[in-house]
Design an enzyme around this catalytic site. Structure first.
Site, PDB file in Angstrom:
ATOM      1  N   HIS A   1       0.809  -1.221   0.000  1.00 21.18           N
ATOM      2  CA  HIS A   1       0.000   0.000   0.000  1.00 21.18           C
ATOM      3  C   HIS A   1       0.841   1.269   0.000  1.00 21.18           C
ATOM      4  O   HIS A   1       0.311   2.348  -0.171  1.00 21.18           O
ATOM      5  CB  HIS A   1      -0.927   0.034   1.214  1.00 21.18           C
TER       6      HIS A   1
HETATM    7  C1  UD1 Z   1      -2.448   5.290   5.927  1.00 18.06           C
HETATM    8  C2  UD1 Z   1      -1.212   5.697   6.756  1.00 18.06           C
HETATM    9  C3  UD1 Z   1      -0.156   4.585   6.676  1.00 18.06           C
HETATM   10  C4  UD1 Z   1      -0.740   3.245   7.065  1.00 18.06           C
HETATM   11  C5  UD1 Z   1      -1.957   2.973   6.185  1.00 18.06           C
HETATM   12  C6  UD1 Z   1      -2.632   1.669   6.462  1.00 18.06           C
HETATM   13  C7  UD1 Z   1      -0.679   8.092   6.816  1.00 18.06           C
HETATM   14  C8  UD1 Z   1       0.258   9.115   6.342  1.00 18.06           C
HETATM   15  N1  UD1 Z   1      -0.585   6.899   6.223  1.00 18.06           N
HETATM   16  O1  UD1 Z   1      -2.048   5.208   4.570  1.00 18.06           O
HETATM   17  O2  UD1 Z   1       0.885   4.903   7.570  1.00 18.06           O
HETATM   18  O3  UD1 Z   1       0.234   2.248   6.904  1.00 18.06           O
HETATM   19  O4  UD1 Z   1      -2.902   4.033   6.401  1.00 18.06           O
HETATM   20  O5  UD1 Z   1      -3.669   1.505   5.549  1.00 18.06           O
HETATM   21  O6  UD1 Z   1      -1.470   8.352   7.699  1.00 18.06           O
HETATM   22  N2  UD1 Z   1      -9.155   4.923   0.935  1.00 18.06           N
HETATM   23  C9  UD1 Z   1     -10.407   4.404   0.783  1.00 18.06           C
HETATM   24  N3  UD1 Z   1     -11.121   4.082   1.890  1.00 18.06           N
HETATM   25  C10 UD1 Z   1     -10.634   4.264   3.144  1.00 18.06           C
HETATM   26  C11 UD1 Z   1      -9.350   4.818   3.297  1.00 18.06           C
HETATM   27  C12 UD1 Z   1      -8.621   5.127   2.194  1.00 18.06           C
HETATM   28  O7  UD1 Z   1     -10.885   4.215  -0.331  1.00 18.06           O
HETATM   29  O8  UD1 Z   1     -11.345   3.945   4.129  1.00 18.06           O
HETATM   30  C13 UD1 Z   1      -8.368   5.250  -0.272  1.00 18.06           C
HETATM   31  C14 UD1 Z   1      -8.545   6.663  -0.695  1.00 18.06           C
HETATM   32  O9  UD1 Z   1      -8.499   6.716  -2.069  1.00 18.06           O
HETATM   33  C15 UD1 Z   1      -7.327   7.355  -0.127  1.00 18.06           C
HETATM   34  C16 UD1 Z   1      -6.280   6.249  -0.238  1.00 18.06           C
HETATM   35  O10 UD1 Z   1      -6.996   5.045   0.017  1.00 18.06           O
HETATM   36  O11 UD1 Z   1      -6.987   8.502  -0.832  1.00 18.06           O
HETATM   37  C17 UD1 Z   1      -5.174   6.383   0.768  1.00 18.06           C
HETATM   38  O12 UD1 Z   1      -5.708   6.520   2.092  1.00 18.06           O
HETATM   39  P1  UD1 Z   1      -4.934   7.406   3.188  1.00 18.06           P
HETATM   40  O13 UD1 Z   1      -5.681   7.376   4.461  1.00 18.06           O
HETATM   41  O14 UD1 Z   1      -4.623   8.741   2.630  1.00 18.06           O
HETATM   42  O15 UD1 Z   1      -3.544   6.693   3.354  1.00 18.06           O
HETATM   43  P2  UD1 Z   1      -3.116   5.150   3.391  1.00 18.06           P
HETATM   44  O16 UD1 Z   1      -2.361   4.863   2.145  1.00 18.06           O
HETATM   45  O17 UD1 Z   1      -4.250   4.235   3.755  1.00 18.06           O
END
Ligand code: UD1
Length: 381
Positions: free
Chosen positions: A218
């Site tokens: 991820h």
């Molecule tokens: C976040 C954490 C990372 C952790 C990871 C576990 C930060 C900087 N990063 O990264 O340290 O290892 O979580 O998953 O806080 N999305 C969805 N549904 C959700 C959540 C996210 O569709 O419920 C998608 C969205 O398109 C979003 C992307 O995933 O833009 C990334 O989500 P985000 O919370 O920004 O960061 P993670 O990559 O999940």
């Protein structure tokens, strides 16, 4: 005494569950749980609250997705209102996600004491958003609870006063030990067939013996560039599937990138690639227990492999968790995202037989030590 703890993203839930249980078992503590809402899909959030028996958050800030500045900025604005209204004595943050950073800065500016659980981890890679979150949170925290002694040493080297650092062990292992039997009772084939990604529905998949590889990816450094992600996918398709099937629970970010880069069809149509939705805690642990090896860029999974004994190829060039490395007695080896290096370590790992060593105080009792440390720092014991 009033303690407010914060969760935001998936890796926070397994750290907060035992902490809340330990608070509830202690007289005289009031607890408020705030969910920033950084992760909001049921499969990334609610299913963990349910399966780990975490009480419903008292407050959900509803932050959702966005750039780092958007997430951190929105969280600070909303969390400040909560702090002014509820006035806790302590804010407790865990891990290194954007919620950890945003809430520790906001609390500190209101002169509320901050306790960081999982303090002192350092990858040395300032390009990682999590490293920035760790550095800032630790710099501001009044009480720094570390999972291992290397982390305590990192903090001492940075000049953190020793009387604010307490080595308590790894709280996530409390959750692992508590849930191990429940996970073990699950059937591998059930997990795979009940959680198939929609693109693979209908095709019955089967695992023979323990012969499968488990993969999770991820991190932006692995999934956000087509050049890198396509090489990893091609290694899986052309090499690993020759040896065993691959089980791959997809993070929402990774799923979007696979589609965007035109890589998903080849995976969908391969009979030895089992694409799954994001999994619950017990399902993921059961797959980890059963897998012949794990390929991952997750920090938490490196730790879980060290306790479960699953050989782990970590697709990163550095780690903030060196205690999980084979060289230090753990289960993991760093392979970055260079395919030659991944291939070489993949072959070595298949031939290797070894049991990792359990790190000190990864004993299932860290949460009680966290609560005691907060009470001690407040002069209550
Ligand atoms: C976040 C954490 C990372 C952790 C990871 C576990 C930060 C900087 N990063 O990264 O340290 O290892 O979580 O998953 O806080 N999305 C969805 N549904 C959700 C959540 C996210 O569709 O419920 C998608 C969205 O398109 C979003 C992307 O995933 O833009 C990334 O989500 P985000 O919370 O920004 O960061 P993670 O990559 O999940």
């Amino acid at each position: 005494m009033k303690i407010m703890s914060v969760v935001g993203a998936r890796p926070n839930f397994m750290k907060i569950a035992p902490f809340i249980a330990a608070i509830e078992a202690t007289d005289g503590l009031e607890h408020i749980l705030v969910h920033t809402g950084q992760h909001y899909d049921d499969k990334m959030s609610q299913q963990f609250l349910d399966s780990l028996n975490i009480p419903p958050p008292d407050i959900n800030l509803g932050i959702g997705s966005g750039s780092h500045a958007e997430q951190v900025g929105r969280t600070m604005i909303e969390f400040e209102k909560v702090l002014l209204d509820r006035r806790p004595d302590w804010v407790v943050v865990v891990g290194d996600v954007n919620a950890t950073l945003a809430c520790s800065v906001t609390a500190k500016k209101l002169h509320i004491k901050v306790c960081h659980i999982e303090a002192g981890l350092r990858s040395g890679d300032i390009r990682m958003p999590e490293e920035i979150n760790r550095l800032v949170t630790d710099r501001l925290s009044d009480l720094l609870l570390t999972p291992d002694q290397l982390s305590s040493q990192n903090l001492l080297k940075e000049g953190v006063p020793s009387n604010t650092i307490k080595f308590v062990g790894n709280i996530m292992i409390d959750t692992l030990e508590k849930n191990r039997l429940q996970a073990k009772a699950l059937e591998l084939d059930d997990i795979i067939n009940k959680n198939s990604a929609p693109c693979q529905l209908g095709a019955e998949r089967k695992i023979y013996g323990n012969d499968f590889a488990l993969i999770t990816l991820h991190r932006p450094s692995n999934v956000d560039q087509k050049r890198i992600l396509s090489k990893i996918v091609s290694f899986l398709l052309n090499k690993v599937t020759q040896d065993m099937p691959i089980v791959w629970p997809l993070h929402p970010r990774t799923l979007s990138r696979l589609i965007e880069f035109g890589l998903k069809d080849d995976l969908d149509n391969h009979e030895s690639i089992y694409l799954l939705e994001p999994l619950g805690y017990h399902e993921m642990m059961r797959l980890n227990m059963g897998a012949r090896l794990l390929l991952t860029d997750s920090g938490g999974l490196q730790e879980e492999c060290t306790i479960l004994g699953t050989p782990c190829l970590t697709l990163r060039w550095n780690t903030e968790r060196p205690i999980t490395l084979r060289d230090n007695g753990g289960a993991s080896v760093l392979v970055g995202n260079n395919i030659d290096r991944i291939r070489e370590e993949y072959q070595n790992t298949l031939l290797m037989k070894r049991a990792p060593k359990r790190p000190k105080l990864w004993d299932g009792n860290a949460a009680g030590r966290c609560v005691s440390a907060i009470m001690e720092a407040s002069g209550l014991i």
